[in-house]
Design a protein around this motif. Structure first.
Motif, PDB file in Angstrom:
ATOM      1  N   ILE A  42       0.864  -1.505   0.481  1.00  0.00           N
ATOM      2  CA  ILE A  42       0.557  -0.508  -0.054  1.00  0.00           C
ATOM      3  C   ILE A  42       0.567   1.505  -0.017  1.00  0.00           C
ATOM      4  N   PHE A  43       0.752   1.979  -1.078  1.00  0.00           N
ATOM      5  CA  PHE A  43       1.402   3.081  -1.222  1.00  0.00           C
ATOM      6  C   PHE A  43       0.211   4.349  -0.260  1.00  0.00           C
ATOM      7  N   CYS A  44       0.562   5.367  -0.131  1.00  0.00           N
ATOM      8  CA  CYS A  44       0.337   6.311   0.954  1.00  0.00           C
ATOM      9  C   CYS A  44       0.809   7.995   0.675  1.00  0.00           C
ATOM     10  N   VAL A  45       0.158   8.616   0.287  1.00  0.00           N
ATOM     11  CA  VAL A  45       0.395   9.224   0.217  1.00  0.00           C
ATOM     12  C   VAL A  45       0.139  10.632   0.873  1.00  0.00           C
ATOM     13  N   TYR A  46       0.783  12.034   1.980  1.00  0.00           N
ATOM     14  CA  TYR A  46       0.252  12.451   2.085  1.00  0.00           C
ATOM     15  C   TYR A  46       0.414  14.155   1.868  1.00  0.00           C
ATOM     16  N   LEU A  47      -0.416  14.745   1.336  1.00  0.00           N
ATOM     17  CA  LEU A  47      -0.107  15.646   1.849  1.00  0.00           C
ATOM     18  C   LEU A  47      -0.636  17.329   2.024  1.00  0.00           C
ATOM     19  N   TYR A  48       0.496  18.092   1.725  1.00  0.00           N
ATOM     20  CA  TYR A  48       1.202  19.130   2.606  1.00  0.00           C
ATOM     21  C   TYR A  48       0.568  20.970   2.139  1.00  0.00           C
ATOM     22  N   ASP A  49       0.234  21.984   3.104  1.00  0.00           N
ATOM     23  CA  ASP A  49       0.685  22.844   2.426  1.00  0.00           C
ATOM     24  C   ASP A  49       1.702  23.590   2.545  1.00  0.00           C
ATOM     25  N   ALA A  50       1.706  24.940   2.160  1.00  0.00           N
ATOM     26  CA  ALA A  50       3.402  25.280   1.671  1.00  0.00           C
ATOM     27  C   ALA A  50       4.182  25.398   3.126  1.00  0.00           C
ATOM     28  N   HIS A  51       3.485  25.178   4.408  1.00  0.00           N
ATOM     29  CA  HIS A  51       3.205  25.632   5.617  1.00  0.00           C
ATOM     30  C   HIS A  51       4.129  23.844   6.350  1.00  0.00           C
ATOM     31  N   THR A  52       3.789  23.006   5.885  1.00  0.00           N
ATOM     32  CA  THR A  52       3.826  21.425   5.922  1.00  0.00           C
ATOM     33  C   THR A  52       2.327  20.934   6.526  1.00  0.00           C
ATOM     34  N   PRO A  97      -1.320  19.369   6.598  1.00  0.00           N
ATOM     35  CA  PRO A  97      -2.299  18.577   6.477  1.00  0.00           C
ATOM     36  C   PRO A  97      -3.120  19.158   5.286  1.00  0.00           C
ATOM     37  N   LEU A  98      -3.334  18.502   4.257  1.00  0.00           N
ATOM     38  CA  LEU A  98      -4.430  19.753   2.696  1.00  0.00           C
ATOM     39  C   LEU A  98      -5.454  18.843   4.121  1.00  0.00           C
ATOM     40  N   GLY A  99      -6.684  20.145   3.883  1.00  0.00           N
ATOM     41  CA  GLY A  99      -8.179  19.907   4.439  1.00  0.00           C
ATOM     42  C   GLY A  99      -8.634  18.740   3.651  1.00  0.00           C
ATOM     43  N   HIS A 100     -10.255  17.869   3.743  1.00  0.00           N
ATOM     44  CA  HIS A 100     -10.482  16.964   2.851  1.00  0.00           C
ATOM     45  C   HIS A 100     -11.301  17.232   1.985  1.00  0.00           C
ATOM     46  N   ALA A 101     -11.648  18.841   2.003  1.00  0.00           N
ATOM     47  CA  ALA A 101     -12.076  19.051  -0.121  1.00  0.00           C
ATOM     48  C   ALA A 101     -11.032  18.968  -0.769  1.00  0.00           C
ATOM     49  N   GLU A 102      -9.318  19.981   0.211  1.00  0.00           N
ATOM     50  CA  GLU A 102      -8.745  19.658  -1.095  1.00  0.00           C
ATOM     51  C   GLU A 102      -7.810  18.373  -1.349  1.00  0.00           C
ATOM     52  N   VAL A 108      -8.327   8.869  -2.329  1.00  0.00           N
ATOM     53  CA  VAL A 108      -8.408   9.045  -0.978  1.00  0.00           C
ATOM     54  C   VAL A 108      -8.679   8.202   0.451  1.00  0.00           C
ATOM     55  N   ASP A 109      -8.099   7.732   1.468  1.00  0.00           N
ATOM     56  CA  ASP A 109      -8.401   7.131   2.270  1.00  0.00           C
ATOM     57  C   ASP A 109      -9.543   6.940   2.824  1.00  0.00           C
ATOM     58  N   ASP A 110     -10.216   5.767   3.500  1.00  0.00           N
ATOM     59  CA  ASP A 110     -11.502   5.486   4.615  1.00  0.00           C
ATOM     60  C   ASP A 110     -11.594   7.235   5.360  1.00  0.00           C
ATOM     61  N   ASP A 111     -10.234   7.541   6.169  1.00  0.00           N
ATOM     62  CA  ASP A 111     -10.275   8.620   7.152  1.00  0.00           C
ATOM     63  C   ASP A 111     -10.135  10.036   6.733  1.00  0.00           C
ATOM     64  N   ALA A 112      -9.867   9.883   5.089  1.00  0.00           N
ATOM     65  CA  ALA A 112      -9.835  11.229   4.014  1.00  0.00           C
ATOM     66  C   ALA A 112      -8.592  11.956   4.972  1.00  0.00           C
ATOM     67  N   HIS A 113      -7.762  11.425   4.728  1.00  0.00           N
ATOM     68  CA  HIS A 113      -6.416  12.230   5.469  1.00  0.00           C
ATOM     69  C   HIS A 113      -5.181  11.803   4.590  1.00  0.00           C
ATOM     70  N   ARG A 114      -5.205  10.837   3.958  1.00  0.00           N
ATOM     71  CA  ARG A 114      -3.916  10.537   2.648  1.00  0.00           C
ATOM     72  C   ARG A 114      -5.064  10.075   1.232  1.00  0.00           C
ATOM     73  N   LEU A 118       0.991  12.484  -9.503  1.00  0.00           N
ATOM     74  CA  LEU A 118       0.340  13.543  -9.171  1.00  0.00           C
ATOM     75  C   LEU A 118      -0.122  14.854  -9.469  1.00  0.00           C
ATOM     76  N   ARG A 119      -1.366  15.101  -9.679  1.00  0.00           N
ATOM     77  CA  ARG A 119      -2.553  16.168 -10.258  1.00  0.00           C
ATOM     78  C   ARG A 119      -2.927  16.808  -8.609  1.00  0.00           C
ATOM     79  N   LEU A 120      -2.152  17.739  -8.087  1.00  0.00           N
ATOM     80  CA  LEU A 120      -2.488  18.576  -7.253  1.00  0.00           C
ATOM     81  C   LEU A 120      -3.622  19.630  -7.125  1.00  0.00           C
ATOM     82  N   PRO A 121      -4.779  20.041  -6.067  1.00  0.00           N
ATOM     83  CA  PRO A 121      -5.543  20.881  -5.799  1.00  0.00           C
ATOM     84  C   PRO A 121      -4.802  21.994  -6.676  1.00  0.00           C
TER      85      PRO A 121
END
Length: 194
Positions: free
Chosen positions: A94-104, A106-111, A134-140, A159-162
């Protein structure tokens, strides 16, 4: 006073004035010098140039420089200079990708739901490719191979970023792995950056 001395004094006074004026423009006083960073200023004696003041950095400038993985994976900054991402490989595949903003942060659920991509499992021509979801917990984001991974393996993430326009090409990231990522029980791994 002789005629020669009087003439010399009248001749020397204007010359002395010119000489003083030329000296004052060649060696400006501290009040005549700009303190902008691009120019030099002078010390209190007016003799030796010293570097001008450094421009002030924004208060949050250091926050953008945090490139430490939060989950024991491989960390990247995206080309847009607005997003960061971290890739983690977990058993059985399982490959997991965590996304962060410019200040590291975590991105919100919508993004996160605006992001999409694919993962290629290996670098051979026939390597399997899976979609990120998007995983079941919507954090990655996750992509599952559906079997154990054979190491060493290089995963290629498209990857296509928001916030990207619909016709923008996805960004490519490569993740070489010699083993599964090491995570602690709280989901964080040892601090190391890419």
């Amino acid at each position: 006073m002789s005629k020669l001395t009087v003439r010399s004094v009248f001749f020397l006074i204007p010359m002395l004035g010119l000489l003083l004026m030329s000296c004052s423009t060649e060696n400006p006083s501290p009040t005549q010098v700009s303190n902008s960073p691009a120019e030099q200023s002078y010390d209190s004696s007016g003799a030796a140039p010293v570097p001008g003041p450094e421009p002030a950095l924004p208060a949050d400038a250091g926050a953008h420089r945090d490139h430490n993985p939060k989950h024991g994976g491989t960390f990247f900054m995206a080309l847009d200079n607005k997003h960061h991402l971290e890739g983690v490989l977990l058993p059985p595949g399982i490959f997991c990708v965590y996304l962060y903003d410019a200040h590291t942060q975590p991105l919100g659920h919508a993004e996160l739901h605006q992001s999409s991509g694919t993962v290629q499992w290996g670098d051979s021509d026939g390597a399997p490719e899976t979609l990120l979801v998007v995983d079941d917990d919507a954090h990655r984001l996750e992509a599952a191979l559906g079997q154990e991974v054979e190491f060493p393996v290089t995963l290629t993430l498209l990857l296509r970023l928001p916030g990207l326009p619909p016709d923008a090409k996805p960004e490519l990231f490569t993740f070489p792995f010699s083993h599964y990522s090491e995570q602690t029980s709280d989901g964080h791994g040892p601090p190391h950056s890419h």
